[in-house]
Design a protein around this motif. Structure first.
Motif, PDB file in Angstrom:
ATOM      1  N   ARG A   1       7.773  -6.782  11.301  1.00  0.00           N
ATOM      2  CA  ARG A   1       8.631  -5.671  10.867  1.00  0.00           C
ATOM      3  C   ARG A   1       7.977  -4.975   9.685  1.00  0.00           C
ATOM      4  O   ARG A   1       7.686  -5.593   8.664  1.00  0.00           O
ATOM      5  N   ALA A   2       7.756  -3.681   9.841  1.00  0.00           N
ATOM      6  CA  ALA A   2       7.177  -2.881   8.768  1.00  0.00           C
ATOM      7  C   ALA A   2       8.308  -2.192   8.019  1.00  0.00           C
ATOM      8  O   ALA A   2       9.147  -1.517   8.629  1.00  0.00           O
ATOM      9  N   LEU A   3       8.339  -2.385   6.708  1.00  0.00           N
ATOM     10  CA  LEU A   3       9.322  -1.705   5.878  1.00  0.00           C
ATOM     11  C   LEU A   3       8.606  -0.670   5.024  1.00  0.00           C
ATOM     12  O   LEU A   3       7.739  -1.001   4.209  1.00  0.00           O
ATOM     13  N   LEU A   4       8.962   0.594   5.228  1.00  0.00           N
ATOM     14  CA  LEU A   4       8.392   1.696   4.457  1.00  0.00           C
ATOM     15  C   LEU A   4       9.464   2.222   3.511  1.00  0.00           C
ATOM     16  O   LEU A   4      10.608   2.426   3.912  1.00  0.00           O
ATOM     17  N   VAL A   5       9.080   2.451   2.256  1.00  0.00           N
ATOM     18  CA  VAL A   5      10.022   2.948   1.258  1.00  0.00           C
ATOM     19  C   VAL A   5       9.506   4.288   0.739  1.00  0.00           C
ATOM     20  O   VAL A   5       8.433   4.356   0.126  1.00  0.00           O
ATOM     21  N   ALA A   6      10.264   5.339   1.013  1.00  0.00           N
ATOM     22  CA  ALA A   6       9.870   6.690   0.606  1.00  0.00           C
ATOM     23  C   ALA A   6      10.555   7.059  -0.698  1.00  0.00           C
ATOM     24  O   ALA A   6      11.749   6.791  -0.885  1.00  0.00           O
ATOM     25  N   ARG A   7       9.789   7.711  -1.588  1.00  0.00           N
ATOM     26  CA  ARG A   7      10.348   8.188  -2.857  1.00  0.00           C
ATOM     27  C   ARG A   7       9.783   9.577  -3.145  1.00  0.00           C
ATOM     28  O   ARG A   7       8.579   9.793  -3.020  1.00  0.00           O
TER      29      ARG A   7
ATOM     30  N   MET B   1       0.852  -1.186   0.000  1.00  0.00           N
ATOM     31  CA  MET B   1       0.000   0.000   0.000  1.00  0.00           C
ATOM     32  C   MET B   1       0.880   1.224   0.000  1.00  0.00           C
ATOM     33  O   MET B   1       2.047   1.175   0.353  1.00  0.00           O
ATOM     34  N   SER B   2       0.298   2.349  -0.394  1.00  0.00           N
ATOM     35  CA  SER B   2       1.124   3.545  -0.479  1.00  0.00           C
ATOM     36  C   SER B   2       0.294   4.778  -0.188  1.00  0.00           C
ATOM     37  O   SER B   2      -0.923   4.791  -0.314  1.00  0.00           O
ATOM     38  N   SER B   3       0.994   5.847   0.264  1.00  0.00           N
ATOM     39  CA  SER B   3       0.395   7.159   0.454  1.00  0.00           C
ATOM     40  C   SER B   3       1.195   8.143  -0.358  1.00  0.00           C
ATOM     41  O   SER B   3       2.353   7.915  -0.692  1.00  0.00           O
ATOM     42  N   ALA B   4       0.579   9.293  -0.666  1.00  0.00           N
ATOM     43  CA  ALA B   4       1.286  10.281  -1.477  1.00  0.00           C
ATOM     44  C   ALA B   4       0.860  11.671  -1.095  1.00  0.00           C
ATOM     45  O   ALA B   4      -0.240  11.902  -0.615  1.00  0.00           O
ATOM     46  N   THR B   5       1.770  12.628  -1.308  1.00  0.00           N
ATOM     47  CA  THR B   5       1.444  14.038  -1.187  1.00  0.00           C
ATOM     48  C   THR B   5       2.128  14.767  -2.320  1.00  0.00           C
ATOM     49  O   THR B   5       3.134  14.295  -2.849  1.00  0.00           O
ATOM     50  N   HIS B   6       1.581  15.905  -2.733  1.00  0.00           N
ATOM     51  CA  HIS B   6       2.131  16.653  -3.851  1.00  0.00           C
ATOM     52  C   HIS B   6       2.826  17.901  -3.355  1.00  0.00           C
ATOM     53  O   HIS B   6       2.425  18.509  -2.369  1.00  0.00           O
ATOM     54  N   THR B   7       3.894  18.297  -4.049  1.00  0.00           N
ATOM     55  CA  THR B   7       4.569  19.539  -3.732  1.00  0.00           C
ATOM     56  C   THR B   7       3.894  20.680  -4.479  1.00  0.00           C
ATOM     57  O   THR B   7       3.032  20.473  -5.308  1.00  0.00           O
ATOM     58  N   SER B   8       4.359  21.891  -4.189  1.00  0.00           N
ATOM     59  CA  SER B   8       3.762  23.076  -4.804  1.00  0.00           C
ATOM     60  C   SER B   8       4.562  23.582  -5.992  1.00  0.00           C
ATOM     61  O   SER B   8       4.383  24.696  -6.422  1.00  0.00           O
ATOM     62  N   PHE B   9       5.447  22.747  -6.560  1.00  0.00           N
ATOM     63  CA  PHE B   9       6.308  23.219  -7.628  1.00  0.00           C
ATOM     64  C   PHE B   9       5.864  22.745  -8.998  1.00  0.00           C
ATOM     65  O   PHE B   9       6.620  22.766  -9.941  1.00  0.00           O
ATOM     66  N   ALA B  10       4.624  22.326  -9.106  1.00  0.00           N
ATOM     67  CA  ALA B  10       4.023  22.006 -10.408  1.00  0.00           C
ATOM     68  C   ALA B  10       4.904  21.106 -11.252  1.00  0.00           C
ATOM     69  O   ALA B  10       5.199  21.379 -12.407  1.00  0.00           O
ATOM     70  N   GLY B  11       5.348  19.993 -10.652  1.00  0.00           N
ATOM     71  CA  GLY B  11       6.110  19.015 -11.408  1.00  0.00           C
ATOM     72  C   GLY B  11       7.609  19.198 -11.356  1.00  0.00           C
ATOM     73  O   GLY B  11       8.351  18.338 -11.801  1.00  0.00           O
ATOM     74  N   ARG B  12       8.106  20.321 -10.821  1.00  0.00           N
ATOM     75  CA  ARG B  12       9.542  20.521 -10.775  1.00  0.00           C
ATOM     76  C   ARG B  12      10.168  19.688  -9.663  1.00  0.00           C
ATOM     77  O   ARG B  12      11.328  19.349  -9.739  1.00  0.00           O
ATOM     78  N   LEU B  13       9.437  19.414  -8.614  1.00  0.00           N
ATOM     79  CA  LEU B  13       9.888  18.495  -7.593  1.00  0.00           C
ATOM     80  C   LEU B  13       9.003  17.256  -7.663  1.00  0.00           C
ATOM     81  O   LEU B  13       7.951  17.255  -8.272  1.00  0.00           O
ATOM     82  N   ASP B  14       9.461  16.182  -7.020  1.00  0.00           N
ATOM     83  CA  ASP B  14       8.771  14.912  -7.138  1.00  0.00           C
ATOM     84  C   ASP B  14       7.762  14.711  -6.017  1.00  0.00           C
ATOM     85  O   ASP B  14       8.032  14.994  -4.854  1.00  0.00           O
ATOM     86  N   THR B  15       6.620  14.155  -6.368  1.00  0.00           N
ATOM     87  CA  THR B  15       5.606  13.784  -5.395  1.00  0.00           C
ATOM     88  C   THR B  15       6.180  12.763  -4.423  1.00  0.00           C
ATOM     89  O   THR B  15       6.874  11.829  -4.829  1.00  0.00           O
ATOM     90  N   LEU B  16       5.913  12.931  -3.144  1.00  0.00           N
ATOM     91  CA  LEU B  16       6.349  11.961  -2.148  1.00  0.00           C
ATOM     92  C   LEU B  16       5.374  10.802  -2.106  1.00  0.00           C
ATOM     93  O   LEU B  16       4.170  10.989  -1.946  1.00  0.00           O
ATOM     94  N   THR B  17       5.900   9.597  -2.252  1.00  0.00           N
ATOM     95  CA  THR B  17       5.100   8.391  -2.082  1.00  0.00           C
ATOM     96  C   THR B  17       5.776   7.507  -1.051  1.00  0.00           C
ATOM     97  O   THR B  17       7.015   7.515  -0.913  1.00  0.00           O
ATOM     98  N   ILE B  18       4.973   6.769  -0.302  1.00  0.00           N
ATOM     99  CA  ILE B  18       5.505   5.837   0.687  1.00  0.00           C
ATOM    100  C   ILE B  18       4.836   4.488   0.486  1.00  0.00           C
ATOM    101  O   ILE B  18       3.621   4.354   0.674  1.00  0.00           O
ATOM    102  N   ASP B  19       5.604   3.501   0.076  1.00  0.00           N
ATOM    103  CA  ASP B  19       5.119   2.130  -0.049  1.00  0.00           C
ATOM    104  C   ASP B  19       5.428   1.394   1.245  1.00  0.00           C
ATOM    105  O   ASP B  19       6.466   1.630   1.876  1.00  0.00           O
ATOM    106  N   SER B  20       4.553   0.493   1.646  1.00  0.00           N
ATOM    107  CA  SER B  20       4.745  -0.199   2.918  1.00  0.00           C
ATOM    108  C   SER B  20       4.425  -1.677   2.793  1.00  0.00           C
ATOM    109  O   SER B  20       3.591  -2.093   1.983  1.00  0.00           O
ATOM    110  N   GLY B  21       5.112  -2.452   3.598  1.00  0.00           N
ATOM    111  CA  GLY B  21       4.855  -3.880   3.693  1.00  0.00           C
ATOM    112  C   GLY B  21       5.242  -4.368   5.076  1.00  0.00           C
ATOM    113  O   GLY B  21       6.082  -3.749   5.742  1.00  0.00           O
ATOM    114  N   VAL B  22       4.633  -5.450   5.547  1.00  0.00           N
ATOM    115  CA  VAL B  22       4.900  -5.975   6.884  1.00  0.00           C
ATOM    116  C   VAL B  22       5.272  -7.445   6.773  1.00  0.00           C
ATOM    117  O   VAL B  22       4.584  -8.224   6.104  1.00  0.00           O
ATOM    118  N   ASP B  23       6.351  -7.822   7.432  1.00  0.00           N
ATOM    119  CA  ASP B  23       6.800  -9.206   7.440  1.00  0.00           C
ATOM    120  C   ASP B  23       7.278  -9.569   8.835  1.00  0.00           C
ATOM    121  O   ASP B  23       8.244  -8.989   9.338  1.00  0.00           O
TER     122      ASP B  23
END
Length: 223
Positions: free
Chosen positions: A26-32, A1-23
């Motif tokens: 242990r929860a592993l979250l990957v931010a991009r 699953m993932s969550s996202a937020t948008h920046t205010s630079f109209a595409g010049r910066l990248d949207t933050l997304t966080i993917d998550s999984g549990v094993d």
């Protein structure tokens, strides 16, 4: 699953997304993307969706290329979650510009929540507020980076115009812009904007001084 937020630079910066999984608890979250306004809320939503029974949360930050002071609030959210749930939390894998921000904030860039010298009380945001001088420097650096990211597209466009017009390389076009900026005592982004506007045929003409500077720069750098 993932969550996202948008920046205010109209595409010049990248949207933050966080993917998550549990094993096995242990929860592993990957931010991009980039840590800017709204990033802490994105993390809070991701953490809220983790199932009961999680005993450890590891946040992989290798996909984050840029952060401003909102990234410190992002860390506070993770730290608070760990305290309230009594689970170990960590945010590791920081690189380049984000590492610089963490260092200026007085945090360990390898593991800002658990690294050597980390103070567990008060939480990171309060630690930063105590370092007034460092925080001022931090804000200045972030603002400079923001301006650079906003102006870069027009500079790249101007380089493209010069490359097409004079059959030169990207480095040679950059040298022309820089030389013209220095000769005319004009900011580089303004020189680039005038070069780009002039290529369209309907934009304003550069001032006589700037035109002379461009001619001189082209002669010096391309001949």
């Amino acid at each position: 699953m993932s969550s996202a937020t948008h920046t205010s630079f109209a595409g010049r910066l990248d949207t933050l997304t966080i993917d998550s999984g549990v094993d096995r608890g242990r929860a592993l979250l990957v931010a991009r993307g980039d840590l800017m306004h709204g990033c802490a809320d994105t993390l809070a939503r991701t953490l809220a969706r983790l199932p009961d029974g999680v005993v450890r949360v590891d946040l992989d930050m290798r996909g984050v290329a840029f952060m401003d002071t909102a990234g410190l609030r992002f860390l506070e959210v993770l730290d608070t979650y760990g305290r309230r749930r009594r689970v170990r939390v960590a945010a590791t894998g920081w690189s380049d510009q984000p590492r610089r921000i963490l260092e200026m904030a007085g945090l360990d860039p390898d593991d800002p929540l658990n690294g050597p010298g980390t103070r567990r009380e008060p939480v990171p945001s309060v630690v930063v507020l105590e370092r007034t001088q460092q925080l001022d420097l931090l804000r200045t650096e972030v603002e400079q980076l923001r301006r650079a990211m906003v102006t870069r597209p027009v500079i790249d466009q101007a380089r493209g115009v010069l490359m097409a017009t004079h059959a030169c390389s990207s480095d040679e076009a950059w040298n022309v812009l820089r030389e013209a900026s220095q000769l005319s005592n004009t900011k580089l982004r303004k020189v680039a904007a005038m070069v780009t506007a002039g290529a369209g045929g309907d934009g304003p003409l550069p001032s006589p001084e700037l035109r002379r500077a461009l001619r001189t720069a082209i002669a010096r750098c391309l001949n």
